[in-house]
Design a protein around this motif. Sequence first.
Motif, PDB file in Angstrom:
ATOM      1  N   GLY A  45       0.752  -1.161   0.112  1.00  8.71           N
ATOM      2  CA  GLY A  45      -0.131   0.141   0.002  1.00  8.71           C
ATOM      3  C   GLY A  45       0.889   1.446  -0.172  1.00  8.71           C
ATOM      4  N   VAL A  46       0.326   2.188  -0.636  1.00  7.10           N
ATOM      5  CA  VAL A  46       0.931   3.611  -0.739  1.00  7.10           C
ATOM      6  C   VAL A  46      -0.217   4.706  -0.203  1.00  7.10           C
ATOM      7  CG1 VAL A  46       2.113   5.329  -2.238  1.00  7.10           C
ATOM      8  CG2 VAL A  46       2.301   2.837  -2.684  1.00  7.10           C
ATOM      9  N   LYS A  47       0.547   5.637   0.933  1.00  5.09           N
ATOM     10  CA  LYS A  47      -0.113   6.447   1.382  1.00  5.09           C
ATOM     11  C   LYS A  47       0.618   7.986   1.169  1.00  5.09           C
ATOM     12  CE  LYS A  47      -2.479   4.212   5.063  1.00  5.09           C
ATOM     13  NZ  LYS A  47      -2.998   4.309   6.552  1.00  5.09           N
ATOM     14  N   GLN A  48      -0.291   8.896   1.230  1.00  8.33           N
ATOM     15  CA  GLN A  48       0.403  10.434   0.853  1.00  8.33           C
ATOM     16  C   GLN A  48       0.567  11.124   2.023  1.00  8.33           C
ATOM     17  OE1 GLN A  48      -1.511  12.784  -1.970  1.00  8.33           O
ATOM     18  NE2 GLN A  48       0.505  14.002  -2.536  1.00  8.33           N
ATOM     19  N   PHE A  49       1.427  11.688   2.548  1.00 10.35           N
ATOM     20  CA  PHE A  49       1.363  12.432   3.749  1.00 10.35           C
ATOM     21  C   PHE A  49       2.042  13.679   3.562  1.00 10.35           C
ATOM     22  CE2 PHE A  49       1.909   8.056   5.174  1.00 10.35           C
ATOM     23  CZ  PHE A  49       1.589   8.110   6.316  1.00 10.35           C
ATOM     24  N   PRO A  50       1.804  14.972   4.554  1.00  7.01           N
ATOM     25  CA  PRO A  50       2.411  15.881   4.255  1.00  7.01           C
ATOM     26  C   PRO A  50       3.791  16.184   3.960  1.00  7.01           C
ATOM     27  CG  PRO A  50       1.107  15.848   6.024  1.00  7.01           C
ATOM     28  CD  PRO A  50       0.962  14.618   5.759  1.00  7.01           C
ATOM     29  N   ILE A  51       4.323  16.714   2.729  1.00 10.15           N
ATOM     30  CA  ILE A  51       5.770  16.690   2.722  1.00 10.15           C
ATOM     31  C   ILE A  51       6.534  17.442   3.530  1.00 10.15           C
ATOM     32  CG2 ILE A  51       7.364  17.674   0.924  1.00 10.15           C
ATOM     33  CD1 ILE A  51       5.536  17.207  -1.094  1.00 10.15           C
ATOM     34  N   ARG A  52       7.747  16.944   3.947  1.00 10.17           N
ATOM     35  CA  ARG A  52       8.530  17.153   4.898  1.00 10.17           C
ATOM     36  C   ARG A  52       9.553  18.140   4.457  1.00 10.17           C
ATOM     37  NH1 ARG A  52       9.194  11.507   8.486  1.00 10.17           N
ATOM     38  NH2 ARG A  52       7.176  11.228   8.751  1.00 10.17           N
TER      39      ARG A  52
ATOM     40  N   ASP B 296      -2.893   7.644   9.777  1.00 13.43           N
ATOM     41  CA  ASP B 296      -2.480   8.921   8.979  1.00 13.43           C
ATOM     42  C   ASP B 296      -2.307   8.822   7.676  1.00 13.43           C
ATOM     43  OD1 ASP B 296       0.116   9.153  12.052  1.00 13.43           O
ATOM     44  OD2 ASP B 296      -2.045   9.937  11.815  1.00 13.43           O
ATOM     45  N   GLY B 297      -2.315   9.895   7.069  1.00 17.05           N
ATOM     46  CA  GLY B 297      -1.954   9.813   5.521  1.00 17.05           C
ATOM     47  C   GLY B 297      -3.287   9.689   4.790  1.00 17.05           C
ATOM     48  N   ASN B 298      -2.984   9.818   3.518  1.00 15.23           N
ATOM     49  CA  ASN B 298      -4.133   9.729   2.777  1.00 15.23           C
ATOM     50  C   ASN B 298      -3.886   8.198   1.757  1.00 15.23           C
ATOM     51  OD1 ASN B 298      -6.435   9.649   0.689  1.00 15.23           O
ATOM     52  ND2 ASN B 298      -5.153  10.931  -0.729  1.00 15.23           N
ATOM     53  N   THR B 299      -4.672   7.414   1.968  1.00 10.66           N
ATOM     54  CA  THR B 299      -4.374   5.902   1.070  1.00 10.66           C
ATOM     55  C   THR B 299      -4.597   6.086  -0.276  1.00 10.66           C
ATOM     56  OG1 THR B 299      -4.755   4.468   2.876  1.00 10.66           O
ATOM     57  CG2 THR B 299      -4.863   3.585   0.628  1.00 10.66           C
ATOM     58  N   LEU B 300      -3.602   6.103  -1.264  1.00 13.13           N
ATOM     59  CA  LEU B 300      -3.610   6.220  -2.593  1.00 13.13           C
ATOM     60  C   LEU B 300      -3.978   4.814  -3.263  1.00 13.13           C
ATOM     61  CD1 LEU B 300      -0.714   8.709  -3.341  1.00 13.13           C
ATOM     62  CD2 LEU B 300      -3.244   9.398  -3.051  1.00 13.13           C
ATOM     63  N   PHE B 301      -3.373   3.886  -2.906  1.00 13.21           N
ATOM     64  CA  PHE B 301      -3.696   2.601  -3.562  1.00 13.21           C
ATOM     65  C   PHE B 301      -3.225   1.454  -2.558  1.00 13.21           C
ATOM     66  CE2 PHE B 301       0.250   3.224  -5.662  1.00 13.21           C
ATOM     67  CZ  PHE B 301       0.610   2.192  -5.481  1.00 13.21           C
ATOM     68  N   GLU B 302      -3.846   0.229  -2.576  1.00 15.17           N
ATOM     69  CA  GLU B 302      -3.630  -0.800  -1.838  1.00 15.17           C
ATOM     70  C   GLU B 302      -3.616  -2.094  -2.733  1.00 15.17           C
ATOM     71  OE1 GLU B 302      -4.625  -0.003   2.701  1.00 15.17           O
ATOM     72  OE2 GLU B 302      -6.053  -1.262   1.531  1.00 15.17           O
ATOM     73  N   ILE B 303      -2.705  -3.035  -2.801  1.00 15.93           N
ATOM     74  CA  ILE B 303      -2.963  -4.029  -3.502  1.00 15.93           C
ATOM     75  C   ILE B 303      -2.741  -5.652  -2.752  1.00 15.93           C
ATOM     76  CG2 ILE B 303      -1.899  -5.460  -5.383  1.00 15.93           C
ATOM     77  CD1 ILE B 303      -1.086  -2.742  -6.744  1.00 15.93           C
ATOM     78  N   ASN B 304      -3.679  -6.509  -3.047  1.00  9.74           N
ATOM     79  CA  ASN B 304      -3.536  -7.694  -2.032  1.00  9.74           C
ATOM     80  C   ASN B 304      -3.404  -8.833  -3.119  1.00  9.74           C
ATOM     81  OD1 ASN B 304      -5.423  -5.666  -0.375  1.00  9.74           O
ATOM     82  ND2 ASN B 304      -3.834  -6.796   0.925  1.00  9.74           N
ATOM     83  N   ILE B 305      -2.516  -9.690  -3.017  1.00 10.36           N
ATOM     84  CA  ILE B 305      -2.202 -10.955  -3.987  1.00 10.36           C
ATOM     85  C   ILE B 305      -1.998 -12.061  -3.276  1.00 10.36           C
ATOM     86  CG2 ILE B 305      -1.058 -11.553  -6.094  1.00 10.36           C
ATOM     87  CD1 ILE B 305      -0.329  -8.676  -6.681  1.00 10.36           C
ATOM     88  N   GLU B 306      -2.559 -13.255  -3.711  1.00 11.59           N
ATOM     89  CA  GLU B 306      -2.238 -14.554  -2.954  1.00 11.59           C
ATOM     90  C   GLU B 306      -2.049 -15.674  -4.095  1.00 11.59           C
ATOM     91  OE1 GLU B 306      -3.654 -15.927   0.941  1.00 11.59           O
ATOM     92  OE2 GLU B 306      -4.365 -17.578  -0.353  1.00 11.59           O
ATOM     93  N   TYR B 307      -1.209 -16.499  -4.036  1.00  5.84           N
ATOM     94  CA  TYR B 307      -0.815 -17.628  -4.854  1.00  5.84           C
ATOM     95  C   TYR B 307      -0.919 -18.697  -3.804  1.00  5.84           C
ATOM     96  CZ  TYR B 307       0.130 -15.389  -9.115  1.00  5.84           C
ATOM     97  OH  TYR B 307      -0.098 -14.438 -10.293  1.00  5.84           O
ATOM     98  N   GLN B 308      -1.432 -19.904  -4.535  1.00 13.31           N
ATOM     99  CA  GLN B 308      -1.380 -21.222  -3.691  1.00 13.31           C
ATOM    100  C   GLN B 308      -1.375 -22.265  -4.820  1.00 13.31           C
ATOM    101  OE1 GLN B 308      -5.704 -22.707  -2.620  1.00 13.31           O
ATOM    102  NE2 GLN B 308      -4.924 -21.167  -1.193  1.00 13.31           N
ATOM    103  N   GLU B 309      -1.067 -23.578  -4.169  1.00  9.60           N
ATOM    104  CA  GLU B 309      -0.876 -24.766  -4.942  1.00  9.60           C
ATOM    105  C   GLU B 309      -2.439 -25.145  -5.595  1.00  9.60           C
ATOM    106  OE1 GLU B 309       0.153 -24.728  -1.991  1.00  9.60           O
ATOM    107  OE2 GLU B 309       2.296 -25.271  -1.856  1.00  9.60           O
ATOM    108  N   ALA B 310      -2.573 -25.836  -6.774  1.00  9.91           N
ATOM    109  CA  ALA B 310      -3.916 -26.282  -6.957  1.00  9.91           C
ATOM    110  C   ALA B 310      -3.775 -27.418  -7.040  1.00  9.91           C
ATOM    111  CB  ALA B 310      -4.381 -25.806  -8.558  1.00  9.91           C
ATOM    112  N   GLY B 311      -4.700 -28.343  -6.212  1.00 11.53           N
ATOM    113  CA  GLY B 311      -4.859 -29.950  -6.068  1.00 11.53           C
ATOM    114  C   GLY B 311      -3.622 -30.592  -5.976  1.00 11.53           C
ATOM    115  N   GLU B 312      -3.222 -31.428  -6.838  1.00  9.13           N
ATOM    116  CA  GLU B 312      -2.072 -32.100  -6.728  1.00  9.13           C
ATOM    117  C   GLU B 312      -0.688 -31.300  -7.595  1.00  9.13           C
ATOM    118  OE1 GLU B 312      -1.311 -34.771  -4.876  1.00  9.13           O
ATOM    119  OE2 GLU B 312      -3.718 -34.520  -4.318  1.00  9.13           O
TER     120      GLU B 312
END
Length: 535
Positions: free
Chosen positions: A307-314, A331-347
């Motif tokens: 995830g990426v957030k925007q904060f006041p520039i220091r 704190d901050g304004n969330t610009l975007f978030e990404i959630n990804i998962e991989y797993q095995e399929a069957g055998e």
Amino acid sequence: MSKRSLAVVVFIFFTSISLVAQVEEPYIFGKLVDSQTKGPVVFATVRLKNKPLGVITDKNGGFRIPTDFLIQGDVLEISCMGYGSKEVVLSSLATDKVNIIMMDTAVFTLNETTVTAELKYLSAETIVQYAINNIKNNYPQEPYRYLGYYRDYQLKQDNYVNLNEALIEVWDNGFQSIDTSLTNFLLHDYRKNVAFEIDSFASKPYDYTNKDKVVPSASFGSPVSNEFMLLRIHNPIRNHRTNTFSYIYRLPKDFIKNHILLLKGTTVYNNKEVYEIEIFRETLGFTVTGRIFIDKANFAIRKLDYGVKQFPIRNQDLGFSDQVKLPSTEDGNTLFEINIEYQEAGEAEKMYLNYISFRNRFKIIRPGAFKMENLTVDRSNRHIEVVFNNSLAKDQLLRPSFFRLHYLGKEIPVVRVTRKTEKSILLKLGNPRTEEKLVNRLFSHIFNPERDALELKMRRIKDSKGNLLDKRKEEMLDQFREFFTQEVILSKKDRVGKENFMLKNRALSDPKQPMFVSDSTRRYWMNTPLKVIDN
């Protein structure tokens, strides 16, 4: 790339909790809850035992399973990163309410000696590098396909808005191929869910010309008109050979050098130990936080939260400091978030996509609630009538100085304002000697409202609800695009004509999108979220 411009897209409870849901046949509804925190267990895998079918829980921990499987006497297998696996007999679940299923955490933490020993040989950077190097071994290189549930929606005050749903089959040519150009898709079903609120203004395309709808602090490259394709290009594991988004870009080249990586310990997934590595970056007002989970046995990337957030520039860019202090999630304004998962399929030994969720914040500026509806020139009485859409505030004093009337580029003063009705006023104009001919023309039959430029500007005018005239309302909403795999299909591909494949450059709702419905389509279902949940 300017450091100030963030590229969101490079290419372009308890058990007595009260739930109000649309419980209807033919589905069994459930919700996964953390047994300690009582919070929802999100993005957990709920699969039918000994069958390749399943669903993923949503942001509320909810899921639904067709009652057909209840008749067949099936068992649900539930798994989620950091939790112990669980089996639930379907016949034990109620069909007339939402079933609460408690999940217990199962976390293994490295002790200090183990951490020291592992870090001596395997730092967080080394583990991630091994994982990147082994993508070719851990993920399918040969063609395969999978079918799942896609949805895009917006959240407004924690309510689903503009929910669109689809069943999509993915024909992937393997990780050695370029996904955007070589992967094909079959659209089995698509619908706009009218049971949820539809906000037509919020659903309009992004507009960077009038600024009616924008992603703040984001820069877009080539536009992507298909929302499902926009989701797919935000998968840096599948697209590790191409640019994805800030600040991962090309995974092998940029990920490690652009982030601070901290080995937190190990957790468990399906009884397998998994490294948990924290991700951090801070630069010029933007902060990255996330986690990556990597198998200890084969270094397969199982899960990525980013995830990426925007904060006041220091005053200065902190860059990579030795003392890492993660900011509060509040704190901050969330610009975007990404959630990804991989797993095995069957055998299968390879890792296949389990789900991907992409959330970004966007800003809309709605038209003002109070506005002028009509302006009429009354020749006989020599005045201007102004009609509004709402009733005017009764206690407001309407001064002539609040109005500026321009005709053919020249200003004509307003000398008197009177109320005609609750929603209309009359403007009496002055008749200065220098503009006498212009005023006479305005109130003569020569005046043509479609041709002659007549402009009225007003200020400080309020309606009975306190709305200022033409005061536009700024609003921040969350946009979600998500795909949840229901089945990985490793058998030989069926023969399908090219004319059946989804058009990548057209929206899913486009009438020209091919719809592919087969006998196998009936095996799958929409995992539509519960409409209302009272926490």
